[in-house]
Write a protein that holds these residues in place. Structure first.
Motif, PDB file in Angstrom:
ATOM      1  N   SER A 172       0.823  -1.212   0.000  1.00  0.00           N
ATOM      2  CA  SER A 172       0.000   0.000   0.000  1.00  0.00           C
ATOM      3  C   SER A 172       0.853   1.256   0.000  1.00  0.00           C
ATOM      4  CB  SER A 172      -0.934   0.008   1.212  1.00  0.00           C
ATOM      5  OG  SER A 172      -1.823  -1.087   1.169  1.00  0.00           O
ATOM      6  N   THR A 173       1.970   1.219   0.712  1.00  0.00           N
ATOM      7  CA  THR A 173       2.859   2.381   0.767  1.00  0.00           C
ATOM      8  C   THR A 173       3.444   2.680  -0.611  1.00  0.00           C
ATOM      9  OG1 THR A 173       3.433   1.958   3.080  1.00  0.00           O
ATOM     10  CG2 THR A 173       4.930   3.360   1.829  1.00  0.00           C
ATOM     11  N   ILE A 174       3.946   1.647  -1.276  1.00  0.00           N
ATOM     12  CA  ILE A 174       4.543   1.861  -2.599  1.00  0.00           C
ATOM     13  C   ILE A 174       3.483   2.316  -3.602  1.00  0.00           C
ATOM     14  CG2 ILE A 174       5.786   0.761  -4.508  1.00  0.00           C
ATOM     15  CD1 ILE A 174       7.136  -1.064  -2.488  1.00  0.00           C
ATOM     16  N   LYS A 175       2.282   1.763  -3.495  1.00  0.00           N
ATOM     17  CA  LYS A 175       1.205   2.138  -4.428  1.00  0.00           C
ATOM     18  C   LYS A 175       0.722   3.575  -4.233  1.00  0.00           C
ATOM     19  CE  LYS A 175      -0.677  -2.489  -5.283  1.00  0.00           C
ATOM     20  NZ  LYS A 175      -1.812  -3.415  -5.058  1.00  0.00           N
ATOM     21  N   CYS A 176       1.080   4.179  -3.108  1.00  0.00           N
ATOM     22  CA  CYS A 176       0.714   5.584  -2.888  1.00  0.00           C
ATOM     23  C   CYS A 176       1.464   6.523  -3.824  1.00  0.00           C
ATOM     24  CB  CYS A 176       0.996   5.980  -1.438  1.00  0.00           C
ATOM     25  SG  CYS A 176      -0.257   5.442  -0.261  1.00  0.00           S
ATOM     26  N   PHE A 177       2.621   6.084  -4.321  1.00  0.00           N
ATOM     27  CA  PHE A 177       3.400   6.915  -5.238  1.00  0.00           C
ATOM     28  C   PHE A 177       2.708   6.952  -6.598  1.00  0.00           C
ATOM     29  CE2 PHE A 177       6.458   5.797  -2.014  1.00  0.00           C
ATOM     30  CZ  PHE A 177       7.304   6.893  -1.927  1.00  0.00           C
ATOM     31  N   ASP A 178       2.886   8.051  -7.307  1.00  0.00           N
ATOM     32  CA  ASP A 178       2.283   8.195  -8.635  1.00  0.00           C
ATOM     33  C   ASP A 178       3.053   7.430  -9.703  1.00  0.00           C
ATOM     34  OD1 ASP A 178       0.146  10.018  -7.903  1.00  0.00           O
ATOM     35  OD2 ASP A 178       1.728  11.505  -7.569  1.00  0.00           O
ATOM     36  N   GLU A 179       4.374   7.486  -9.634  1.00  0.00           N
ATOM     37  CA  GLU A 179       5.210   6.847 -10.648  1.00  0.00           C
ATOM     38  C   GLU A 179       6.488   6.326  -9.994  1.00  0.00           C
ATOM     39  OE1 GLU A 179       5.897   9.414 -14.019  1.00  0.00           O
ATOM     40  OE2 GLU A 179       3.852  10.203 -13.950  1.00  0.00           O
ATOM     41  N   SER A 180       7.221   5.498 -10.745  1.00  0.00           N
ATOM     42  CA  SER A 180       8.479   4.960 -10.235  1.00  0.00           C
ATOM     43  C   SER A 180       9.559   5.001 -11.303  1.00  0.00           C
ATOM     44  CB  SER A 180       8.284   3.518  -9.742  1.00  0.00           C
ATOM     45  OG  SER A 180       7.927   2.671 -10.822  1.00  0.00           O
ATOM     46  N   ILE A 181      10.796   4.928 -10.859  1.00  0.00           N
ATOM     47  CA  ILE A 181      11.957   4.917 -11.748  1.00  0.00           C
ATOM     48  C   ILE A 181      12.862   3.771 -11.323  1.00  0.00           C
ATOM     49  CG2 ILE A 181      13.887   6.257 -12.683  1.00  0.00           C
ATOM     50  CD1 ILE A 181      12.507   8.785 -11.548  1.00  0.00           C
ATOM     51  N   VAL A 182      13.366   3.006 -12.300  1.00  0.00           N
ATOM     52  CA  VAL A 182      14.355   1.960 -12.038  1.00  0.00           C
ATOM     53  C   VAL A 182      15.583   2.229 -12.905  1.00  0.00           C
ATOM     54  CG1 VAL A 182      12.645   0.238 -11.341  1.00  0.00           C
ATOM     55  CG2 VAL A 182      13.324   0.403 -13.749  1.00  0.00           C
ATOM     56  N   LEU A 183      16.680   1.547 -12.601  1.00  0.00           N
ATOM     57  CA  LEU A 183      17.952   1.861 -13.235  1.00  0.00           C
ATOM     58  C   LEU A 183      18.227   1.084 -14.526  1.00  0.00           C
ATOM     59  CD1 LEU A 183      20.175   2.093 -10.034  1.00  0.00           C
ATOM     60  CD2 LEU A 183      19.326   3.991 -11.420  1.00  0.00           C
ATOM     61  N   PHE A 232       3.089  -3.051  -8.339  1.00  0.00           N
ATOM     62  CA  PHE A 232       2.543  -1.840  -7.724  1.00  0.00           C
ATOM     63  C   PHE A 232       2.139  -0.751  -8.716  1.00  0.00           C
ATOM     64  CE2 PHE A 232       6.251  -3.552  -5.343  1.00  0.00           C
ATOM     65  CZ  PHE A 232       5.550  -4.218  -4.355  1.00  0.00           C
ATOM     66  N   PHE A 233       2.691  -0.797  -9.936  1.00  0.00           N
ATOM     67  CA  PHE A 233       2.458   0.272 -10.908  1.00  0.00           C
ATOM     68  C   PHE A 233       2.077  -0.296 -12.273  1.00  0.00           C
ATOM     69  CE2 PHE A 233       5.564   1.971  -7.886  1.00  0.00           C
ATOM     70  CZ  PHE A 233       5.034   3.221  -7.578  1.00  0.00           C
ATOM     71  N   LYS A 234       1.332   0.473 -13.030  1.00  0.00           N
ATOM     72  CA  LYS A 234       1.128   0.151 -14.432  1.00  0.00           C
ATOM     73  C   LYS A 234       2.459   0.308 -15.154  1.00  0.00           C
ATOM     74  CE  LYS A 234      -1.968   3.338 -14.925  1.00  0.00           C
ATOM     75  NZ  LYS A 234      -2.981   4.256 -15.516  1.00  0.00           N
ATOM     76  N   ASP A 235       2.630  -0.427 -16.234  1.00  0.00           N
ATOM     77  CA  ASP A 235       3.912  -0.406 -16.936  1.00  0.00           C
ATOM     78  C   ASP A 235       4.281   0.999 -17.415  1.00  0.00           C
ATOM     79  OD1 ASP A 235       5.971  -2.421 -17.719  1.00  0.00           O
ATOM     80  OD2 ASP A 235       5.660  -1.514 -19.700  1.00  0.00           O
ATOM     81  N   ALA A 236       3.273   1.770 -17.802  1.00  0.00           N
ATOM     82  CA  ALA A 236       3.524   3.128 -18.300  1.00  0.00           C
ATOM     83  C   ALA A 236       4.070   4.044 -17.200  1.00  0.00           C
ATOM     84  CB  ALA A 236       2.250   3.721 -18.877  1.00  0.00           C
ATOM     85  N   ASP A 237       3.877   3.644 -15.950  1.00  0.00           N
ATOM     86  CA  ASP A 237       4.322   4.474 -14.832  1.00  0.00           C
ATOM     87  C   ASP A 237       5.626   3.973 -14.214  1.00  0.00           C
ATOM     88  OD1 ASP A 237       2.150   6.196 -15.042  1.00  0.00           O
ATOM     89  OD2 ASP A 237       0.882   4.926 -13.770  1.00  0.00           O
ATOM     90  N   ILE A 238       6.282   3.035 -14.908  1.00  0.00           N
ATOM     91  CA  ILE A 238       7.606   2.564 -14.482  1.00  0.00           C
ATOM     92  C   ILE A 238       8.610   3.018 -15.533  1.00  0.00           C
ATOM     93  CG2 ILE A 238       9.021   0.595 -13.805  1.00  0.00           C
ATOM     94  CD1 ILE A 238       6.424  -0.995 -13.400  1.00  0.00           C
ATOM     95  N   HIS A 239       9.485   3.925 -15.158  1.00  0.00           N
ATOM     96  CA  HIS A 239      10.437   4.513 -16.095  1.00  0.00           C
ATOM     97  C   HIS A 239      11.832   3.938 -15.873  1.00  0.00           C
ATOM     98  CE1 HIS A 239       7.236   7.431 -16.832  1.00  0.00           C
ATOM     99  NE2 HIS A 239       7.154   7.585 -15.523  1.00  0.00           N
ATOM    100  N   VAL A 240      12.572   3.760 -16.959  1.00  0.00           N
ATOM    101  CA  VAL A 240      13.932   3.230 -16.893  1.00  0.00           C
ATOM    102  C   VAL A 240      14.923   4.343 -17.203  1.00  0.00           C
ATOM    103  CG1 VAL A 240      15.575   1.560 -17.836  1.00  0.00           C
ATOM    104  CG2 VAL A 240      13.145   0.949 -17.613  1.00  0.00           C
ATOM    105  N   GLU A 241      15.778   4.648 -16.249  1.00  0.00           N
ATOM    106  CA  GLU A 241      16.817   5.664 -16.442  1.00  0.00           C
ATOM    107  C   GLU A 241      18.119   5.153 -15.830  1.00  0.00           C
ATOM    108  OE1 GLU A 241      16.520   8.076 -18.332  1.00  0.00           O
ATOM    109  OE2 GLU A 241      14.352   8.348 -18.510  1.00  0.00           O
TER     110      GLU A 241
END
Length: 362
Positions: A134-145, A156-165
Motif C-alpha cells: 500500500s505504501t509503494i502504491k501511494c506513489f504516482d510513478e516509479s523509476i528503475v535503473l 505496484f504500478f502500471k507499466d507506463a508508470d515505471i520509467h527506466v533511467e
C-alpha cells in the motif's frame, strides 16, 4: 524540461556517508539547482558510517523521526521525488511523506536504486505485506535503473508508470576518449576495487581469493578504495598480507581519476541485489574489463563483450575467473567499454533525464 515554476523536493539520503544512492541525490540536487530550478531537500540519512545493518531494527534508527519535522516542505513544493530503501522499514519510514504528498495532491515519484523490492515483498506476510504494498502504491510513478529491474515495481504500478533511467558517472572524474587512450596501460593486469568495504560487496571473498592465489605463487596487483565499516575492520589486516595490494582509503576527484587510470580490471563480486552501480559505469568509462556477480541490473550492461559475470561470488569462483584473465582479453574488452561508455553516462544527461520525468504531468 521542468519549468522554473515547478518546485521540487528531494527526500532521501545525502552524504555522509558516501553511497551510490547518497551521491545520486546530491548530484540531482546540485544539477537542478544549477539549471535554475527551485529545489529543496530532506536528508533522511541518520547514520554517520556505512554498516551492514540494512533492514535490521535498532533504536538508534529512530533518529530518522527528527526528519518528519520537515514534512511541511512538501506543502511548499509541487513535485516530491523520493529514494526510499527496499526493506520493510526502509519503505515504511517514507509512508508519512508519501501520504502527505497524496493528501495535498503533490506528484510523487519512487526512484528505486536496487533490485530487492520484489524479494522483500515476496517474503512478507499478512499485515506487513499489505502495508509494504500500500505504501509503494501511494506513489504516482516509479523509476528503475535498467530494464530488467522493472519487475520490482510491476506489482505496484502500471507499466507506463515505471520509467527506466540508467545511472551516471560524476562530472569531476569525467575523461575524454582521446585522453584515456593516450594514458591507459594494458601491459600488465591491474585490479581495482572501489566501493564501501562491506563483506556483502564481496571484498572479503576477493581478498581471500587473492591470498590463496598468492600462496600458489600467482600474484595480482590490486588497489582498493572505499570506507571500511565498523563491522569489517579486520579487512585491513587481510589487505596488508597481500604482497602487491594497497588500500587507499576513500578517494574522490583527482585521486579517483588516478586510480581508475591505473587499473584495467574492475572487481565487484557482490552478494547484494545491486541495481546499476555507479562504480561499474565509472570503470567502464575508464576502459576496464569488468568482473562482477551476475545480477539483473549488472547483467543489463555487462556481458561477454566487455567483461565476465560470476555465477557465484564464493572464493573458488573468484579464483577461477581471475586465473582465466589474459592481457589480450583485458585490453580488448576494456577498449570496448571505454568506447561504449564515453559520453553515454554523463552527470548532465542524468539530471536532464530525471528533470524531464519530474516535469511530466506536474
Amino acid at each position: 524540461m521542468l519549468t522554473h515554476k515547478n518546485k521540487v523536493l528531494i527526500i532521501g539520503p545525502f552524504p555522509d556517508p558516501i553511497t551510490g544512492l547518497s551521491i545520486s541525490n546530491a548530484v540531482l540536487l546540485r544539477g537542478l539547482s544549477a539549471n535554475g530550478q527551485h529545489v529543496d531537500f530532506i536528508n533522511t540519512e541518520h547514520a554517520t558510517n556505512v554498516s551492514s545493518e540494512l533492514g535490521k531494527f535498532s533504536f538508534s534508527k529512530l533518529n530518522f523521526l527528527f526528519f518528519y519535522c520537515k514534512i511541511y516542505k512538501i506543502l511548499k513544493n509541487d513535485i516530491i521525488y523520493m529514494t526510499p530503501g527496499q526493506t520493510f522499514f526502509g519503505v515504511m519510514k517514507y509512508l508519512p511523506f508519501v501520504l502527505t504528498a497524496k493528501l495535498f495532491k503533490r506528484k510523487s515519484l519512487f526512484h528505486l536504486h536496487g533490485n530487492s523490492v520484489k524479494d522483500v515483498y515476496a517474503s512478507l506476510k499478512g499485515l506487513k505485506s499489505k502495508l509494504y504494498s500500500s505504501t509503494i502504491k501511494c506513489f504516482d510513478e516509479s523509476i528503475v535503473l535498467s530494464q530488467s529491474l522493472k519487475v520490482n515495481m510491476q506489482p505496484f504500478f502500471k507499466d507506463a508508470d515505471i520509467h527506466v533511467e540508467h545511472n551516471f558517472i560524476q562530472e569531476d572524474i569525467a575523461i575524454s576518449l582521446s585522453e584515456l587512450e593516450s594514458k591507459k596501460d594494458y601491459k600488465e593486469i591491474k585490479l581495482i576495487f572501489i566501493s564501501n568495504l562491506l563483506p556483502e560487496k564481496g571484498i572479503n571473498n576477493l581478498i581471500d581469493a587473492l591470498l590463496k592465489l598468492q600462496s600458489l605463487d600467482i600474484n595480482f596487483k590490486i588497489k582498493i578504495a572505499g570506507n571500511i565499516p565498523v563491522n569489517n575492520t579486520n579487512i585491513s589486516d587481510k589487505i596488508a598480507q597481500l604482497k602487491s595490494g594497497e588500500y587507499l582509503g576513500v578517494v574522490s576527484g583527482e585521486k579517483k581519476r588516478d586510480l581508475l587510470l591505473w587499473g584495467n580490471v574492475f572487481c565487484l563480486p557482490t552478494q547484494l541485489e545491486e541495481g546499476q552501480p555507479i562504480s561499474i559505469l565509472e570503470a567502464m568509462t575508464y576502459g576496464h574489463f569488468i568482473l562482477a556477480t551476475r545480477t539483473p541490473g549488472i547483467s543489463d550492461i555487462i556481458h561477454d563483450k566487455n567483461g565476465a559475470l560470476l555465477e557465484n561470488y564464493d572464493v573458488a569462483s573468484i579464483m577461477k575467473q581471475l586465473q582465466l584473465l589474459t592481457l589480450n582479453q583485458v585490453e580488448q574488452k576494456g577498449i570496448f567499454n571505454s568506447r561504449f561508455a564515453n559520453n553515454r553516462f554523463t552527470e548532465a544527461s542524468y539530471v536532464e533525464r530525471i528533470s524531464n520525468l519530474l516535469s511530466t504531468n506536474a
